[in-house]
Design a protein around this motif. Structure first.
Motif: not given
Length: 189
Positions: A13, A139, A141
């Motif tokens: 993040l 992000n 992710l």
């Protein structure tokens, strides 16, 4: 799982913290020791002192005392780290949610052998999905999401394969971990 959650926050993040990479690794090490190593040693201690019959705690009643100690430990750690300068709002909410998953899972264990393993891995998945929507612009992710989906499936399958849980106990654990983790980020961040 808490170590993976903190790894995800700290390394995937953007702008989640101003810590240097070495400090991030120190935080993850602290989380690992307090949320993995100490609980494992607690269970081993209960086995060596014959409080529990086996490390797998196949009998639901064998889970009571170790799970109470682990719940209390998570609660104490959550209060100890809450005011630390390195704790960000995301880390605070995540650790409190993790503690809630542990305490609720352990409370349910007194009536039903819900899968703590499934709650843990699905909780990580819930955090990642919530982080994807909460921190959309900052992000990275994709790989953690892929790992979390894979690990949730593998752990759930392994618990069934080992006859450690019934399907309903796996589904219950997954739902509990996911809902608390996802909901905490969506509601409180």
């Amino acid at each position: 799982m808490p170590s993976l959650v903190f790894y995800t926050i700290l390394f995937h993040l953007g702008n989640s913290t101003n810590l240097a990479d070495s400090s991030k690794r120190t935080v993850i090490s602290l989380i690992f020791v307090t949320t993995c190593l100490v609980p494992v040693l607690t269970v081993v201690m209960f086995r060596l002192t014959k409080v529990i019959k086996d490390l797998h705690m196949t009998n639901r009643k064998d889970r009571y005392l170790p799970f109470v100690f682990i719940s209390l430990f998570y609660i104490v750690v959550s209060f100890m780290i809450r005011g630390q300068a390195w704790m960000t709002p995301a880390m605070n909410v995540a650790f409190l949610a993790i503690t809630a998953v542990v305490v609720v899972t352990n409370g349910i264990t007194f009536k039903w052998k819900i899968s703590a393993h499934a709650a843990g891995v699905a909780g990580w998945l819930g955090f990642i999905i919530a982080f994807k929507s909460t921190f959309q612009a900052t992000n990275t992710l994709f790989w953690p999401l892929l790992a979390a989906v894979t690990l949730t499936g593998l752990v759930s399958w392994a618990r069934l394969y080992l006859h450690a849980h019934k399907p309903s106990e796996i589904v219950g654990g997954c739902l509990l971990g996911f809902i608390i983790s996802y909901g905490s980020i969506i509601l409180f961040l």
